[in-house]
Design a protein around this motif. Sequence first.
Motif, PDB file in Angstrom:
ATOM      1  N   LEU A   8      37.159  64.245  14.089  1.00  0.00           N
ATOM      2  CA  LEU A   8      37.008  64.367  12.736  1.00  0.00           C
ATOM      3  C   LEU A   8      37.753  63.519  11.643  1.00  0.00           C
ATOM      4  N   PRO A   9      38.883  63.284  11.952  1.00  0.00           N
ATOM      5  CA  PRO A   9      39.714  62.145  11.290  1.00  0.00           C
ATOM      6  C   PRO A   9      38.964  60.676  11.617  1.00  0.00           C
ATOM      7  N   LEU A  10      38.728  60.452  12.742  1.00  0.00           N
ATOM      8  CA  LEU A  10      37.917  59.138  12.915  1.00  0.00           C
ATOM      9  C   LEU A  10      36.582  59.160  12.311  1.00  0.00           C
ATOM     10  N   GLY A  11      35.809  59.969  12.292  1.00  0.00           N
ATOM     11  CA  GLY A  11      34.538  60.097  11.700  1.00  0.00           C
ATOM     12  C   GLY A  11      34.826  59.700  10.044  1.00  0.00           C
ATOM     13  N   ILE A  12      35.482  60.769   9.532  1.00  0.00           N
ATOM     14  CA  ILE A  12      35.910  60.379   7.880  1.00  0.00           C
ATOM     15  C   ILE A  12      36.468  58.797   7.746  1.00  0.00           C
ATOM     16  N   GLN A  13      37.339  58.506   8.606  1.00  0.00           N
ATOM     17  CA  GLN A  13      37.824  56.969   8.248  1.00  0.00           C
ATOM     18  C   GLN A  13      36.518  55.976   8.507  1.00  0.00           C
ATOM     19  N   ALA A  14      35.831  56.403   9.648  1.00  0.00           N
ATOM     20  CA  ALA A  14      34.591  55.407   9.612  1.00  0.00           C
ATOM     21  C   ALA A  14      33.509  55.433   8.585  1.00  0.00           C
ATOM     22  N   LEU A  15      33.546  56.593   8.191  1.00  0.00           N
ATOM     23  CA  LEU A  15      32.476  57.010   6.977  1.00  0.00           C
ATOM     24  C   LEU A  15      33.097  56.305   5.486  1.00  0.00           C
ATOM     25  N   PHE A  16      34.503  56.151   5.394  1.00  0.00           N
ATOM     26  CA  PHE A  16      35.227  55.605   4.277  1.00  0.00           C
ATOM     27  C   PHE A  16      34.811  54.002   4.620  1.00  0.00           C
ATOM     28  N   GLY A  17      34.837  53.537   5.521  1.00  0.00           N
ATOM     29  CA  GLY A  17      34.488  52.317   5.598  1.00  0.00           C
ATOM     30  C   GLY A  17      33.092  51.812   5.595  1.00  0.00           C
ATOM     31  N   ALA A  18      32.184  52.639   5.987  1.00  0.00           N
ATOM     32  CA  ALA A  18      30.872  52.342   6.162  1.00  0.00           C
ATOM     33  C   ALA A  18      30.334  52.630   4.518  1.00  0.00           C
ATOM     34  N   THR A  19      30.864  53.540   3.949  1.00  0.00           N
ATOM     35  CA  THR A  19      30.421  53.470   2.247  1.00  0.00           C
ATOM     36  C   THR A  19      31.247  52.623   1.290  1.00  0.00           C
ATOM     37  N   ASN A  20      31.683  51.753   1.789  1.00  0.00           N
ATOM     38  CA  ASN A  20      32.421  50.804   1.078  1.00  0.00           C
ATOM     39  C   ASN A  20      33.522  51.279   0.178  1.00  0.00           C
ATOM     40  N   ARG A  21      34.282  52.192   0.862  1.00  0.00           N
ATOM     41  CA  ARG A  21      35.413  52.930   0.331  1.00  0.00           C
ATOM     42  C   ARG A  21      35.011  53.573  -1.008  1.00  0.00           C
ATOM     43  N   GLN A  22      33.737  54.388  -0.585  1.00  0.00           N
ATOM     44  CA  GLN A  22      33.434  55.137  -1.962  1.00  0.00           C
ATOM     45  C   GLN A  22      33.936  56.605  -1.743  1.00  0.00           C
ATOM     46  N   TYR A  23      34.385  57.446  -2.400  1.00  0.00           N
ATOM     47  CA  TYR A  23      35.238  58.672  -2.129  1.00  0.00           C
ATOM     48  C   TYR A  23      34.317  59.845  -1.990  1.00  0.00           C
TER      49      TYR A  23
END
Lengths: 322, 292
Positions: B241-256
């Motif tokens: 889960l933490p990895l997924g969130i971290q990857a998602l943050f990167g993949a969405t151009n640091r959109q919150y």
Amino acid sequence: MTAPPPTRAPVRASLPAHAPAKAASPRTSWWMRRQRAVAPYLFISPFYLLYGLFLLVPILVGLYLSCTEWAGLGTPKWVGLRNYQDLLGDHSFWTAVSNTGLYVVFTMAVVMPAALLIAQALNARGLRGRDLFRLAYFMPVVISPIVITLVFGLFFDNEFGLLNAVGHAVFGFGGIDWLGSPGWARVTVVILVLWRWTGYLTIFFLAGLQNVPKELYEAADIDGAGPISRFRNVTLPCLRPVTAFVAVTVLVSSVQIFEEPYLLTQGGPGESTLSVAQFIFRAGFQRQQLGYAAAAGVLLFVAVFALGQLAMRVLGVGRDDR
Amino acid sequence: MTTGEFESTARLTPGARRGRRRVSRALLYTFLIALLLVFALPLLWALSSSFKSRGDIFGYPPKLLPSPATLDNYRGLLDENPFWSWLLISTVVAVISTVAAVLLCALAGFAFAKYRFRGKNVLFNVMFSSLAVPFAVIVVPLFVMLAKAHLTTPYFALVVPWVAPAFGIFMMRQFAEQSIPDALLDAARVDGCTEFGLFRRVVLPLLRPALGALGVWSFLNSFNSLIWPLIVVSDPGDYTLPLGIQALFGATNRQYDLVLAGSVLAAVPSLLVFFLLRKQLLEGLTAGAVKS
């Protein structure tokens, strides 16, 4: 006090009516006789197996790797002590060391006293809602660091973060580049450390305070001691064991600090928040300099070990332990 | 002691004394409540922001409550990302780690507390000193070893190396020393109990509060950990889960927007476990430090 084992053998032999008929085979009876001597070794053996495989062996492999040059493919090339030599001349490494020093000093000099202060407040006689406060303060440690840093991003974003927005609305300026300027980035990391760990340390001090005998305070009252003198002459001496424990834990773990600066600023801007642990991570996993990373790891190990030993000596941890 | 109190505040009338007490109480509560806000507000702010639309999250002026509130972030997170897979892997890894850690630490802690055997002190010190080995020191060689042995699957690499923490053994030893009477052990032995049976039937039930404490501690450690998974797990299908969130943050151009929804959901199991076992955790953690 304990009776010698042999006296118990006959009792045991007559007991297991439901046991299989062959229970008295030589091996079993040897086991029955010896198990009390063997059991503790069996009980601790899983730990030492894992300890050997995942701690000792990696340390040895790390020592070997630290004397090689290796990008992860092929065989490591032996270079002797060159990695160490390079490290000592590496500007980035020293930046990481001094940043880490800053974090350590901050946790020891600010986070710990703050935790003690809060614990002191929570220990007030007849305080209502003590458990609620204690829980709320502890909460940050419970939540995943990635979540915590995202939350901090909401607050410290340089353009739209809540802090700058509030600053703008209230004071008419809000242009602090919290994460983008070297000085402020360090401040932000340190605030994160404070926010995340103070409540955690508080519970140790609070537990210590609750163990201080009430009679001592009463005696101090009789002597006419004010709150400050009471704190200095009763609270602090009684808290010594807890303080020592907390100080050593804090020292050893803050030397290894990684998550806060890494997640908040990736060590940046530039290298202004880079910690030693992140330096190792970067060398090993982002630049494929595995030998170099291992050497930095060995140096960190030496530092942590030396600091830990020093602190234990100075603070006398374990002295009253059996 | 009443005379003492009387003497130290002799110059104050009873009314003035009560008044002063009331003021200091008010200050105390103000301080504690202000702190409560400092610790709780950021989390509540994140919770509230997770129901805002992407444009509103950093909207100016900032709004405490989302208006209009939307579930889009949650929908986007759950529909377009393997959130449930992340959660499942994290949970399974954390549960296996926790059960194994609790059992192994209780076994070893019991042995150190209640047996006399040769080399005990040396072995204990060896175990205890491993607490001072920094993670950053073994991370590179350990990764190399696991990669060479093709053991980087999450169920091995995230569990096995961390399954017998020295801290847990120490905690269990402290607790076993205090809460298991020798007489009870001897009585069970007379009844023909084997040593392991002793552990299972006598020791484990008595250690229950400490097991709870260590359980929460290791569950949270495992469930929340990011750095080691980041290093070891390379296949996105194995993300925690933490990895997924971290990857998602990167993949969405640091959109919150999406990651905040993910963060809220990720915090739920941690907080739940914490609140359910809070008493054991807080008491268990401090037991070792405050031992007289």
